[in-house]
Write a protein that holds these residues in place. Structure first.
Motif, short mmCIF file in Angstrom:
data_model
loop_
_atom_site.label_atom_id
_atom_site.label_comp_id
_atom_site.label_asym_id
_atom_site.label_seq_id
_atom_site.Cartn_x
_atom_site.Cartn_y
_atom_site.Cartn_z
N VAL A 95 -73.92 29.22 14.72
CA VAL A 95 -74.75 29.88 13.72
C VAL A 95 -75.93 28.99 13.34
N ALA A 96 -75.66 27.70 13.21
CA ALA A 96 -76.71 26.76 12.79
C ALA A 96 -77.69 26.42 13.91
N GLU A 97 -77.17 26.31 15.15
CA GLU A 97 -78.00 25.78 16.24
C GLU A 97 -78.37 26.80 17.32
N HIS A 98 -77.61 27.89 17.43
CA HIS A 98 -77.83 28.81 18.55
C HIS A 98 -78.01 30.26 18.10
N GLY A 99 -78.43 30.45 16.86
CA GLY A 99 -78.70 31.80 16.38
C GLY A 99 -77.48 32.69 16.30
N GLY A 100 -76.30 32.10 16.21
CA GLY A 100 -75.08 32.89 16.07
C GLY A 100 -74.58 33.48 17.37
N THR A 101 -75.03 32.96 18.51
CA THR A 101 -74.56 33.46 19.81
C THR A 101 -74.01 32.30 20.63
N PHE A 102 -73.14 32.62 21.56
CA PHE A 102 -72.59 31.61 22.47
C PHE A 102 -73.69 31.22 23.44
N PRO A 103 -73.99 29.91 23.57
CA PRO A 103 -75.11 29.50 24.43
C PRO A 103 -74.89 29.85 25.89
N GLU A 104 -75.99 30.19 26.57
CA GLU A 104 -75.92 30.56 27.98
C GLU A 104 -76.01 29.35 28.90
N ASN A 105 -76.31 28.19 28.32
CA ASN A 105 -76.41 26.96 29.10
C ASN A 105 -75.06 26.27 29.14
N ALA A 106 -74.59 25.89 30.34
CA ALA A 106 -73.26 25.30 30.50
C ALA A 106 -73.12 24.00 29.73
N GLU A 107 -74.15 23.17 29.76
CA GLU A 107 -74.08 21.89 29.05
C GLU A 107 -73.98 22.10 27.55
N ALA A 108 -74.75 23.03 27.02
CA ALA A 108 -74.70 23.33 25.59
C ALA A 108 -73.36 23.93 25.21
N ALA A 109 -72.79 24.75 26.10
CA ALA A 109 -71.50 25.36 25.82
C ALA A 109 -70.40 24.30 25.74
N ARG A 110 -70.41 23.37 26.70
CA ARG A 110 -69.38 22.33 26.73
C ARG A 110 -69.53 21.33 25.59
N ALA A 111 -70.65 21.33 24.90
CA ALA A 111 -70.86 20.44 23.76
C ALA A 111 -70.25 21.01 22.47
N LEU A 112 -69.81 22.26 22.51
CA LEU A 112 -69.23 22.88 21.31
C LEU A 112 -67.83 22.32 21.06
N PRO A 113 -67.41 22.22 19.79
CA PRO A 113 -66.05 21.76 19.48
C PRO A 113 -65.00 22.63 20.16
N GLY A 114 -64.09 21.99 20.89
CA GLY A 114 -62.99 22.71 21.52
C GLY A 114 -63.34 23.44 22.80
N VAL A 115 -64.58 23.33 23.26
CA VAL A 115 -65.00 24.03 24.47
C VAL A 115 -65.11 23.03 25.62
N GLY A 116 -64.25 23.18 26.61
CA GLY A 116 -64.29 22.32 27.78
C GLY A 116 -64.76 23.09 29.00
N ARG A 117 -64.48 22.55 30.15
CA ARG A 117 -64.95 23.15 31.41
C ARG A 117 -64.40 24.56 31.60
N TYR A 118 -63.11 24.74 31.29
CA TYR A 118 -62.52 26.07 31.51
C TYR A 118 -63.13 27.12 30.58
N THR A 119 -63.14 26.84 29.27
CA THR A 119 -63.64 27.84 28.31
C THR A 119 -65.10 28.15 28.56
N ALA A 120 -65.89 27.13 28.84
CA ALA A 120 -67.31 27.36 29.12
C ALA A 120 -67.47 28.28 30.34
N GLY A 121 -66.73 27.97 31.40
CA GLY A 121 -66.83 28.80 32.59
C GLY A 121 -66.36 30.22 32.37
N ALA A 122 -65.29 30.38 31.58
CA ALA A 122 -64.75 31.71 31.31
C ALA A 122 -65.76 32.57 30.57
#
Length: 366
Positions: free
Chosen positions: A97-124
């Motif tokens: 909400v604070a950094e990505h406008g309330g949406t899940f980022p489409e960039n893999a690196e940004a996704a994996r930087a989220l708390p609790g998001v690793g390679r599997y969750t980002a890819g899924a």
């Protein structure tokens, strides 16, 4: 689809005919896919779907989850275990909400930087919500690929995992990541399961393990860590019709959850002696067991817990509901039995509550 390999085409055709009607597949909304994937990481599909539906009903948007009280998120998560996942969902929602406008980022690196998001969750999320060619390897995919390609290393070894992730990426057909990734996961769940249905499998001609007659030996299991037995004692202290519960600290086991006070049974102690000692050390209260309620056994990844629970009473003179001296917990409250349902407990303590609610000996308390 004329440029697909036989393996890719077979899986996609199978998925088209056999795909299940699951909540996140209605719209492939990134938020809904993310919530669903996190819930299902340690949960059976049949059980997880009900949690997904309840969670999305209560927190239908990223903003709703970001603004939620942690206690409410944990309560809705109760029964799924691994509560760090629930905390990380809320933290990640706040970050998005604070950094990505309330949406899940489409960039893999940004996704994996989220708390609790690793390679599997980002890819899924990226593959299912955005149709990006990102691989996902869960236990279902591990089974399928280890059998198709005869992976003879322990499945969790770095060698096997490197091969599986590289292979999963290489197999994704261009432009069809969403369907293909779901197809191989679904196939591993419904056909190539722990007990494989080779008789009904359309991939036997592609399967090296089937050709060699070693399907039951793939995947090669990781070396099992020994389970450590732990004996604990807890007390349900009842005073003037109310029960005392306390909140665990934010560090250590079950952070932030509520519990009936107690602790480990030390060498040479009985569980009854242990619970009396723990109440004195943790709360500076003098108590005595009125009766043993139950012995509850509960397994975790590396621990096997035997919990002996007692109904307790005060032995000293107390007026009203006394305030404890909290040495380990962060908060303590007196509640009615009905109010226990508002609080989030570890699995063993929730089993105890459910057991007492069905036991006629405690009808006076319930």
């Amino acid at each position: 689809m004329s440029d697909l390999s036989p393996l890719q085409k077979t899986l996609l055709d199978w998925f088209e005919k056999n795909r299940r009607d699951l909540p996140w597949r209605k719209r492939y909304d990134p938020y809904e896919v993310w919530i669903s994937e996190v819930i299902l990481q340690q949960t059976q599909m049949d059980r997880g779907v009900a949690y997904i539906e309840r969670f999305l009903e209560r927190f239908p948007t990223m903003e709703a989850l970001a603004e939620a009280d942690e206690e409410e998120v944990l309560k809705l998560w109760e029964g799924l275990g691994y509560y760090a996942r629930a905390r990380n969902l809320r933290k990640a929602a706040q970050h998005m909400v604070a950094e990505h406008g309330g949406t899940f980022p489409e960039n893999a690196e940004a996704a994996r930087a989220l708390p609790g998001v690793g390679r599997y969750t980002a890819g899924a999320v990226l593959s299912q919500a955005y149709n990006q060619e990102e691989p996902i390897v869960d236990a279902n995919v591990e089974r399928v690929l280890s059998r198709l390609f005869d992976v003879d290393s322990p499945i969790k070894s770095s060698q096997a995992q490197s091969f599986l992730w590289e292979t999963a990426r290489s197999l994704i057909p261009k432009g069809l990541a969403r369907d293909f990734n779901q197809a191989i996961m679904e196939f591993g769940n419904l056909v190539c399961g722990k007990k494989p249905s080779c008789m009904f499998c359309p991939l036997t001609e592609e399967c090296e393990a089937y050709y060699l007659g070693i399907v039951d030996h793939r995947p090669v299991p990781a070396e099992r860590k020994p389970t450590v037995p732990v004996e604990v004692a807890s007390g349900v202290l009842v005073h003037d019709g109310y029960i005392f519960i306390q909140k665990r600290p934010e560090d250590g086991v079950w952070p932030g959850l509520w519990e009936f006070p107690g602790g480990n049974v030390e060498k040479g102690e009985t569980p009854a002696e242990a619970v009396v000692r723990e109440f004195q050390e943790e709360l500076e209260w003098d108590v005595a067991p009125a009766e043993k309620i139950a012995v509850i056994r509960h397994g975790y990844t590396t621990f096997k817990v035997t919990l002996t629970a007692f109904l307790l009473r005060f032995t000293g003179e107390y007026v009203g509901w006394p305030e404890p001296v909290l040495h380990d917990a962060t908060e303590g409250v007196w509640v009615s039995f009905a109010e226990l349902d508002k609080y989030t407990f570890p699995a063993g303590h929730r089993k105890l509550i459910d057991m007492m609610s069905r036991d006629m000996r405690y009808a006076w308390l319930v």
